[in-house]
Structures are given as structure tokens and as C-alpha cells.
Motif scaffolding. Structure first.
Motif, short mmCIF file in Angstrom:
data_model
loop_
_atom_site.label_atom_id
_atom_site.label_comp_id
_atom_site.label_asym_id
_atom_site.label_seq_id
_atom_site.Cartn_x
_atom_site.Cartn_y
_atom_site.Cartn_z
N SER A 135 -8.50 3.33 -6.90
CA SER A 135 -9.58 3.22 -5.62
C SER A 135 -8.77 3.81 -4.88
N LEU A 136 -8.99 4.65 -3.64
CA LEU A 136 -8.61 4.84 -2.58
C LEU A 136 -7.72 3.98 -1.70
N GLY A 144 1.58 5.01 -0.57
CA GLY A 144 2.01 5.11 1.18
C GLY A 144 1.41 4.96 2.32
N TYR A 145 0.19 6.28 1.88
CA TYR A 145 -0.70 7.37 2.71
C TYR A 145 -1.55 6.27 3.05
N ASP A 146 -1.67 6.75 4.00
CA ASP A 146 -3.31 5.84 4.44
C ASP A 146 -4.44 6.77 3.82
N LYS A 147 -5.25 5.04 3.63
CA LYS A 147 -6.65 5.75 3.06
C LYS A 147 -7.63 6.15 3.49
N TYR A 177 -6.81 8.98 5.34
CA TYR A 177 -6.22 10.07 5.74
C TYR A 177 -6.41 10.83 3.64
N LEU A 178 -6.72 9.63 2.65
CA LEU A 178 -6.49 10.30 0.91
C LEU A 178 -8.15 10.86 0.93
N SER A 179 -9.14 9.95 1.72
CA SER A 179 -10.48 10.88 1.95
C SER A 179 -10.83 11.13 1.89
N ARG A 180 -9.87 12.03 3.29
CA ARG A 180 -10.39 13.06 4.01
C ARG A 180 -10.03 14.33 3.57
N LEU A 181 -8.57 14.17 2.20
CA LEU A 181 -8.17 14.87 2.16
C LEU A 181 -8.71 15.79 0.21
#
Length: 271
Positions: A26-27, A35-38, A40-44
Motif C-alpha cells: 500500500s502507499l 521514508g518518503y511521505d505518503k 508525496y508518493l501518491s502525487r508521484l
């Protein structure tokens, strides 16, 4: 030549989502692992954001997919440029010879911090901080061409005014000067300073000029100012601009004298 694909950011986003779902993550789990913000990963994944190159390198390593994401990112970064610049960017990325004159610090030589300051200034990159960060990421991505294999033979003629107009931050400006000094010592790159003592010249007030040669010997000239960018591939026009560049090079300090000049500016800045 690099193929510039419309919607490259969307393709990258779909690839990111496919790899995550293939791993059964999951995200939230991906965010915890990397360690990346959830968000942020979603917007990528949705194609709303363009990351820095290092993020794609990390995720390539995480998924064990070689350099798949880095390759997609190199195409997606063109989405950060306006359509009229994309052909030039593609030609720049594959150039074997690169000749640049600019009254400012060249984008290819800017540090990330200095580029952010330049792109955040008035009448530069309108919009949110995210748009500025995407422009910074794209500009940093352009610099990969200077260290690729084989690396292009590059020459930069920089007006003295670019070295005399410091950043608002002394530390950022010192880092920028150190960056120019370091690049000037790379074997495939020559930097020449055009001193004030050279006087008035025929490119003064006309913006920057870039000449690119490809492996097949084809060449283009690119002139850019505050509100325009013009790509020329007519042989006569390119030849005229080559002659202009050569005349300007003759007025500039030699590469060794230019390096000494840059170091003098560094010393003056430090004092």
C-alpha cells in the motif's frame, strides 16, 4: 535522439503504481519502507508531481528494477518545459559539441540552491512552490548530459557580470562559485570569462546563444532572451551564429586565465 513523449509524467506515474501493486504494497507501507511521505508518493503516482532524480534512484533500488524508473524520469522531466523548448532540450541531451554564451550563470552550471533562487524570483516561474521545485528538478536533470558517456565537448563563455552579481545568500553564492570553479577543471569542459574590459560586443543585450552539434555533424543554434526562445537549423543561420560565437570567444579570457579570474572572485567574496 531522445524521444520526447507527451504525458511522460503520467507514464512514470503508472509505472510507479504498477511496481508498488506488484509488490503487494500500500502507499502507507511504501512510505514506511522508503521514508518518503505518503501523500508525496501518491502525487508521484498520479503524475501531479515530478520528483528529484535521487528519488527515482532510491525507488529503482527498492523495487530492484535496474534503472527503469530513472529512464522514465528522464523522459517525464520534459513535461516541466513548455512545448516550444522541448525540441531544444532533446537536441541538447544528445549533443556531442556544446557551445554556450550567456550573460548569466548558465543553467547547466547552476547549483540546486542557486537555481531555486533564480526560478523563485519575480517574473520567472509563476505558481506554487511545487511548480518551482519541478523546474529545479528538470534543470538539475539537464546537467546529466555533462557527465554522460561519452560526455560532450562543452565550452561556456560567461559574462563577467554573471560573476559580479551575487545571490541573496552568501553561502548559496559561494557554493555557486565553487561549482563553476570545479566544472572549469573537468577535461571535457572549457569555461571562458568575457571581462568588462572586452568592451561592447555584438551579442550584448541579445540574451544567450547556444550552438549544438550532433554525432551526424548536424547543427542548430538556439537564441534565448527574457521572453523568447528561437531554435534555428538553417545552415546559413547556424553558420552566422558560429561566426558570432567565434568572435566573442576571441574577446574572452583564456580558460586558464578564466579559472584564475573565478578564483579571484571567490577570494573577494570570502573577504
Amino acid at each position: 535522439m531522445v524521444e520526447v513523449v507527451d504525458g511522460g509524467r503520467a507514464v512514470l506515474g503508472r509505472t510507479l503504481r504498477f511496481l508498488r501493486e506488484k509488490e503487494g504494497k500500500s502507499l502507507g507501507q511504501l512510505a514506511e519502507d522508503t521514508g518518503y511521505d505518503k501523500s508525496y508518493l501518491s502525487r508521484l503516482e498520479s503524475g501531479e508531481r515530478l520528483s528529484k532524480l535521487a528519488v527515482m534512484e532510491d525507488l529503482d533500488s527498492y523495487y530492484g528494477c535496474g534503472d527503469l524508473l530513472v529512464c522514465h524520469w528522464k523522459i517525464a522531466r520534459y513535461d516541466a518545459f513548455k512545448n516550444k523548448y522541448k525540441r531544444y532540450m532533446a537536441l541538447e541531451a544528445t549533443a556531442r559539441l556544446l557551445r554556450v554564451y550567456t550573460p548569466n550563470v548558465p543553467g547547466l552550471l547552476q547549483t540546486e540552491e542557486f537555481a531555486r533562487e533564480v526560478l523563485s524570483g519575480p517574473q520567472t516561474t509563476p505558481g506554487s512552490n511545487e511548480e518551482v521545485e519541478e523546474q529545479v528538478a528538470a534543470r538539475m536533470g539537464r546537467q546529466l548530459l555533462l557527465s554522460k558517456d561519452p560526455a560532450p565537448d562543452a565550452r561556456f563563455i560567461i559574462d563577467e557580470s554573471a560573476l559580479r552579481r551575487p545571490s541573496a545568500s552568501p553561502d548559496i553564492w559561494k557554493g555557486q562559485l565553487l561549482r563553476i570553479e570545479a566544472v572549469a577543471q573537468q577535461p571535457n569542459i572549457n569555461i571562458q570569462v568575457l571581462p568588462f574590459s572586452a568592451g561592447v560586443h555584438h551579442l550584448m543585450g541579445k540574451g544567450s546563444l547556444t550552438l549544438l552539434w550532433q554525432k551526424d555533424s548536424s547543427a542548430v543554434a538556439y537564441a534565448e532572451g527574457h521572453s523568447f526562445g528561437l531554435l534555428m537549423d538553417d545552415p546559413e543561420e547556424v553558420l552566422d551564429h558560429c561566426l558570432s560565437y567565434d568572435r566573442l570567444r576571441d574577446l574572452a579570457l583564456s580558460p586558464s586565465d578564466s579559472l584564475a579570474f573565478i578564483r579571484d572572485v571567490l577570494e573577494e567574496h570570502g573577504s
